[in-house]
Scaffold this motif. Structure first.
Motif, short mmCIF file in Angstrom:
data_model
loop_
_atom_site.label_atom_id
_atom_site.label_comp_id
_atom_site.label_asym_id
_atom_site.label_seq_id
_atom_site.Cartn_x
_atom_site.Cartn_y
_atom_site.Cartn_z
N SER A 1 0.84 -1.19 0.00
CA SER A 1 0.00 0.00 0.00
C SER A 1 0.88 1.24 0.00
O SER A 1 2.10 1.16 0.10
CB SER A 1 -0.92 -0.01 1.22
OG SER A 1 -0.19 0.23 2.38
N GLY A 2 0.26 2.38 -0.08
CA GLY A 2 0.98 3.64 -0.02
C GLY A 2 1.91 3.85 -1.19
O GLY A 2 1.61 3.50 -2.32
N SER A 34 1.33 13.20 -1.66
CA SER A 34 1.55 14.63 -1.86
C SER A 34 0.55 15.15 -2.89
O SER A 34 -0.09 14.37 -3.59
CB SER A 34 2.98 14.89 -2.36
OG SER A 34 3.12 14.39 -3.68
N ALA A 35 0.48 16.47 -2.98
CA ALA A 35 -0.39 17.07 -4.00
C ALA A 35 0.07 16.67 -5.39
O ALA A 35 -0.75 16.41 -6.27
CB ALA A 35 -0.39 18.59 -3.84
N GLU A 36 1.38 16.60 -5.59
CA GLU A 36 1.92 16.21 -6.90
C GLU A 36 1.49 14.80 -7.27
O GLU A 36 1.18 14.53 -8.43
CB GLU A 36 3.45 16.32 -6.90
CG GLU A 36 3.97 17.74 -6.77
CD GLU A 36 3.90 18.30 -5.34
OE1 GLU A 36 3.88 17.50 -4.36
OE2 GLU A 36 3.84 19.53 -5.18
N ASP A 37 1.46 13.90 -6.30
CA ASP A 37 1.01 12.53 -6.56
C ASP A 37 -0.44 12.52 -7.02
O ASP A 37 -0.80 11.79 -7.96
CB ASP A 37 1.13 11.67 -5.29
CG ASP A 37 2.56 11.42 -4.86
OD1 ASP A 37 3.49 11.58 -5.68
OD2 ASP A 37 2.74 11.06 -3.68
N VAL A 55 -2.91 10.47 4.11
CA VAL A 55 -3.48 11.27 5.19
C VAL A 55 -2.97 10.76 6.54
O VAL A 55 -2.71 11.54 7.45
CB VAL A 55 -5.03 11.26 5.15
CG1 VAL A 55 -5.61 11.91 6.38
CG2 VAL A 55 -5.53 11.95 3.91
N ILE A 56 -2.79 9.46 6.64
CA ILE A 56 -2.27 8.90 7.89
C ILE A 56 -0.86 9.42 8.15
O ILE A 56 -0.52 9.82 9.26
CB ILE A 56 -2.30 7.36 7.85
CG1 ILE A 56 -3.74 6.88 7.86
CG2 ILE A 56 -1.50 6.77 9.02
CD1 ILE A 56 -3.93 5.41 7.60
N TYR A 57 -0.02 9.43 7.11
CA TYR A 57 1.37 9.83 7.29
C TYR A 57 1.57 11.35 7.23
O TYR A 57 2.37 11.90 7.98
CB TYR A 57 2.27 9.16 6.24
CG TYR A 57 2.33 7.67 6.44
CD1 TYR A 57 2.95 7.12 7.56
CD2 TYR A 57 1.75 6.80 5.52
CE1 TYR A 57 3.00 5.76 7.76
CE2 TYR A 57 1.80 5.43 5.72
CZ TYR A 57 2.43 4.91 6.83
OH TYR A 57 2.48 3.56 7.03
N ALA A 58 0.85 12.03 6.34
CA ALA A 58 1.05 13.47 6.17
C ALA A 58 0.06 14.31 6.97
O ALA A 58 0.27 15.51 7.15
CB ALA A 58 0.95 13.84 4.69
N GLY A 59 -1.02 13.70 7.41
CA GLY A 59 -2.03 14.43 8.15
C GLY A 59 -3.08 15.04 7.24
O GLY A 59 -2.96 15.01 6.01
N LEU A 62 -2.80 17.32 3.97
CA LEU A 62 -2.59 16.82 2.60
C LEU A 62 -3.79 17.14 1.72
O LEU A 62 -3.63 17.52 0.57
CB LEU A 62 -2.33 15.31 2.62
CG LEU A 62 -2.20 14.62 1.27
CD1 LEU A 62 -1.06 15.23 0.45
CD2 LEU A 62 -2.00 13.13 1.45
N VAL A 63 -4.97 17.02 2.28
CA VAL A 63 -6.18 17.32 1.50
C VAL A 63 -6.19 18.79 1.11
O VAL A 63 -6.49 19.14 -0.04
CB VAL A 63 -7.45 16.94 2.28
CG1 VAL A 63 -8.70 17.34 1.52
CG2 VAL A 63 -7.46 15.45 2.59
N ARG A 64 -5.82 19.65 2.02
CA ARG A 64 -5.74 21.09 1.72
C ARG A 64 -4.70 21.35 0.63
O ARG A 64 -4.94 22.12 -0.30
CB ARG A 64 -5.39 21.88 2.98
CG ARG A 64 -5.30 23.39 2.70
CD ARG A 64 -4.93 24.18 3.93
NE ARG A 64 -6.01 24.04 4.90
CZ ARG A 64 -5.82 23.98 6.20
NH1 ARG A 64 -4.61 24.05 6.71
NH2 ARG A 64 -6.83 23.86 7.03
N ALA A 65 -3.56 20.69 0.72
CA ALA A 65 -2.50 20.87 -0.27
C ALA A 65 -2.97 20.42 -1.66
O ALA A 65 -2.68 21.08 -2.66
CB ALA A 65 -1.25 20.10 0.14
N ILE A 66 -3.69 19.31 -1.71
CA ILE A 66 -4.22 18.84 -3.00
C ILE A 66 -5.21 19.85 -3.55
O ILE A 66 -5.16 20.20 -4.75
CB ILE A 66 -4.87 17.45 -2.84
CG1 ILE A 66 -3.80 16.40 -2.53
CG2 ILE A 66 -5.66 17.07 -4.10
CD1 ILE A 66 -4.35 15.05 -2.11
#
Length: 81
Positions: A1-2, A34-37, A55-59, A62-66
């Motif tokens: 995963s991931g 990441s947003a780039e991903d 989200v688990i790893y970045a918090g 990440l959604v805001r960054a995307i």
């Protein structure tokens, strides 16, 4: 995963999008950290993206960054001649 699924997932999305001619929605999953991903999944042909491990790893930021990356891309597309 991931992250280990990132590139393989992009290949599968590209394949499905190309073979179907975009005739059905594709949900991009796998390795969005990441947003780039997320943008890569959309560029490959995904209609939507699902973020889980990222989200688990970045918090939740990440959604805001995307979202910000999508807005920035949209604004850039609107400014292009």
């Amino acid at each position: 995963s991931g992250g280990t699924l990132h590139e393989r997932s992009n290949e599968a999305i590209r394949y499905l999008h190309t073979k179907s001619g975009g005739s059905f929605p594709i949900i991009g999953v796998g390795g969005i950290c990441s947003a780039e991903d997320a943008l890569e999944k959309l560029d490959a042909g995904a209609t939507l993206v699902q973020v889980y491990s990222g989200v688990i790893y970045a918090g939740p930021g990440l959604v805001r960054a995307i979202n910000r990356a999508l807005i920035a891309r949209r604004k850039g597309a609107l400014r292009s001649p």
